[in-house]
Design a protein around this motif. Sequence first.
Motif, PDB file in Angstrom:
ATOM      1  N   GLU A   1      42.813  43.691  27.810  1.00 48.33           N
ATOM      2  CA  GLU A   1      43.921  44.639  27.891  1.00 48.33           C
ATOM      3  C   GLU A   1      43.677  45.638  29.028  1.00 48.33           C
ATOM      4  O   GLU A   1      44.604  46.007  29.762  1.00 48.33           O
ATOM      5  N   ALA A   2      42.431  46.090  29.160  1.00 50.37           N
ATOM      6  CA  ALA A   2      42.090  47.010  30.257  1.00 50.37           C
ATOM      7  C   ALA A   2      42.295  46.326  31.604  1.00 50.37           C
ATOM      8  O   ALA A   2      42.797  46.939  32.553  1.00 50.37           O
ATOM      9  N   PHE A   3      41.905  45.047  31.689  1.00 51.24           N
ATOM     10  CA  PHE A   3      42.121  44.292  32.924  1.00 51.24           C
ATOM     11  C   PHE A   3      43.598  44.243  33.279  1.00 51.24           C
ATOM     12  O   PHE A   3      43.987  44.365  34.444  1.00 51.24           O
ATOM     13  N   ARG A   4      44.450  44.055  32.255  1.00 56.53           N
ATOM     14  CA  ARG A   4      45.892  43.984  32.512  1.00 56.53           C
ATOM     15  C   ARG A   4      46.416  45.326  33.051  1.00 56.53           C
ATOM     16  O   ARG A   4      47.279  45.346  33.939  1.00 56.53           O
ATOM     17  N   LEU A   5      45.901  46.431  32.514  1.00 55.87           N
ATOM     18  CA  LEU A   5      46.307  47.743  33.016  1.00 55.87           C
ATOM     19  C   LEU A   5      45.911  47.903  34.490  1.00 55.87           C
ATOM     20  O   LEU A   5      46.702  48.394  35.307  1.00 55.87           O
ATOM     21  N   LEU A   6      44.708  47.479  34.812  1.00 51.55           N
ATOM     22  CA  LEU A   6      44.230  47.621  36.188  1.00 51.55           C
ATOM     23  C   LEU A   6      44.948  46.657  37.132  1.00 51.55           C
ATOM     24  O   LEU A   6      45.173  46.985  38.303  1.00 51.55           O
ATOM     25  N   ALA A   7      45.311  45.492  36.630  1.00 53.95           N
ATOM     26  CA  ALA A   7      46.072  44.548  37.459  1.00 53.95           C
ATOM     27  C   ALA A   7      47.446  45.114  37.792  1.00 53.95           C
ATOM     28  O   ALA A   7      47.945  44.965  38.913  1.00 53.95           O
ATOM     29  N   ALA A   8      48.060  45.798  36.817  1.00 58.75           N
ATOM     30  CA  ALA A   8      49.372  46.401  37.058  1.00 58.75           C
ATOM     31  C   ALA A   8      49.286  47.508  38.103  1.00 58.75           C
ATOM     32  O   ALA A   8      50.269  47.797  38.798  1.00 58.75           O
ATOM     33  N   GLU A   9      48.117  48.120  38.229  1.00 56.65           N
ATOM     34  CA  GLU A   9      47.915  49.180  39.215  1.00 56.65           C
ATOM     35  C   GLU A   9      47.481  48.632  40.574  1.00 56.65           C
ATOM     36  O   GLU A   9      47.320  49.388  41.532  1.00 56.65           O
ATOM     37  N   GLY A  10      47.261  47.315  40.660  1.00 53.50           N
ATOM     38  CA  GLY A  10      46.843  46.711  41.920  1.00 53.50           C
ATOM     39  C   GLY A  10      45.364  46.840  42.204  1.00 53.50           C
ATOM     40  O   GLY A  10      44.938  46.623  43.344  1.00 53.50           O
ATOM     41  N   LEU A  11      44.558  47.160  41.173  1.00 51.42           N
ATOM     42  CA  LEU A  11      43.123  47.330  41.389  1.00 51.42           C
ATOM     43  C   LEU A  11      42.342  46.036  41.193  1.00 51.42           C
ATOM     44  O   LEU A  11      41.289  45.852  41.801  1.00 51.42           O
ATOM     45  N   ILE A  12      42.826  45.157  40.314  1.00 47.61           N
ATOM     46  CA  ILE A  12      42.185  43.863  40.133  1.00 47.61           C
ATOM     47  C   ILE A  12      43.253  42.783  40.188  1.00 47.61           C
ATOM     48  O   ILE A  12      44.449  43.059  40.073  1.00 47.61           O
ATOM     49  N   GLU A  13      42.801  41.556  40.371  1.00 48.79           N
ATOM     50  CA  GLU A  13      43.720  40.429  40.437  1.00 48.79           C
ATOM     51  C   GLU A  13      43.103  39.234  39.734  1.00 48.79           C
ATOM     52  O   GLU A  13      41.876  39.138  39.619  1.00 48.79           O
ATOM     53  N   HIS A  14      43.952  38.358  39.235  1.00 44.57           N
ATOM     54  CA  HIS A  14      43.496  37.128  38.598  1.00 44.57           C
ATOM     55  C   HIS A  14      43.758  35.974  39.554  1.00 44.57           C
ATOM     56  O   HIS A  14      44.873  35.811  40.061  1.00 44.57           O
ATOM     57  N   THR A  15      42.723  35.198  39.821  1.00 43.42           N
ATOM     58  CA  THR A  15      42.866  34.050  40.718  1.00 43.42           C
ATOM     59  C   THR A  15      42.428  32.783  39.993  1.00 43.42           C
ATOM     60  O   THR A  15      41.524  32.829  39.146  1.00 43.42           O
ATOM     61  N   PRO A  16      43.043  31.654  40.314  1.00 44.67           N
ATOM     62  CA  PRO A  16      42.682  30.390  39.656  1.00 44.67           C
ATOM     63  C   PRO A  16      41.200  30.069  39.834  1.00 44.67           C
ATOM     64  O   PRO A  16      40.635  30.239  40.924  1.00 44.67           O
ATOM     65  N   ASN A  17      40.571  29.676  38.748  1.00 42.65           N
ATOM     66  CA  ASN A  17      39.170  29.241  38.726  1.00 42.65           C
ATOM     67  C   ASN A  17      38.152  30.346  38.952  1.00 42.65           C
ATOM     68  O   ASN A  17      36.954  30.078  38.961  1.00 42.65           O
ATOM     69  N   ARG A  18      38.637  31.579  39.151  1.00 40.20           N
ATOM     70  CA  ARG A  18      37.685  32.682  39.340  1.00 40.20           C
ATOM     71  C   ARG A  18      37.895  33.802  38.324  1.00 40.20           C
ATOM     72  O   ARG A  18      37.032  34.654  38.156  1.00 40.20           O
ATOM     73  N   GLY A  19      39.017  33.833  37.668  1.00 46.60           N
ATOM     74  CA  GLY A  19      39.271  34.895  36.707  1.00 46.60           C
ATOM     75  C   GLY A  19      39.619  36.197  37.400  1.00 46.60           C
ATOM     76  O   GLY A  19      40.179  36.205  38.497  1.00 46.60           O
ATOM     77  N   ALA A  20      39.252  37.298  36.759  1.00 49.77           N
ATOM     78  CA  ALA A  20      39.590  38.618  37.297  1.00 49.77           C
ATOM     79  C   ALA A  20      38.551  39.057  38.321  1.00 49.77           C
ATOM     80  O   ALA A  20      37.351  38.832  38.150  1.00 49.77           O
TER      81      ALA A  20
END
Length: 246
Positions: free
Chosen positions: A65-84
């Motif tokens: 859930e924290a990752f999703r918050l940070l992704a919405a802020e543009g701080l982290i991203e999810h990429t195929p085969n690598r995760g966050a």
Amino acid sequence: MTQLDTIGGEELNAATLTRDRTTLPASLAEQLRQLITEGELPAGARLNERALGDRLGVSRTPLREAFRLLAAEGLIEHTPNRGAQVVKLSEQDIRDSFEVMSGLEALSGELACRRITADELAEIRALTFEMLASHARQDLPSYYRLNRAIHDRINHAARNRLLTQVYATLNLRIQNLRFRSNFDRDKWNKAAREHTEMVDALEARDGAGLAAIMRAHLLQKCDAVLDAIRSKTPSLPAIDGGRART
């Protein structure tokens, strides 16, 4: 106990985790933001859920859930085969971000000179004295927290809600770069001196003068970051007891 063993200064334990679970992801996100800002989780770093969960003492659910918050802020991203992973901006992204941020800071300063109260000005001056004391101790994390508070208060004193919204969104994206811009001691010294000039301009209600100072201040930070990247400066300076060794 390490920094990662606490949230908001409170030790993580079973009682903590059974509290209102809607607040835990937000607390974790704030701690992760700080780690990203200070470079412990550098740009491009893969975020291993198991390792971070073990260190933080939490399950994967609130961490995701924290990752999703940070992704919405543009701080982290999810990429195929690598995760966050922590977002890594290109040089053009960095330049574009700082150019826009310099304009937002300049506008904040200009409007603040028209609208700031005496109490707000006194608080900013007090924070500046405290920040300069941290600079004298070479305590970069403390310096930067106070630095961010000063910039936020100038923006708040502008009393423009749309400006604050846009400012906050972009600022989150470049916090780690603003922190990193102080790794060069000479440039850090210059930035600290400029903060004294900012307070003087605020006190004089010199909107044009403060706008010019703040615009140049941000563009110089951009140059410092790009110079460090091009010279392949390590992502963090050596730390000794909370002090940066430069």
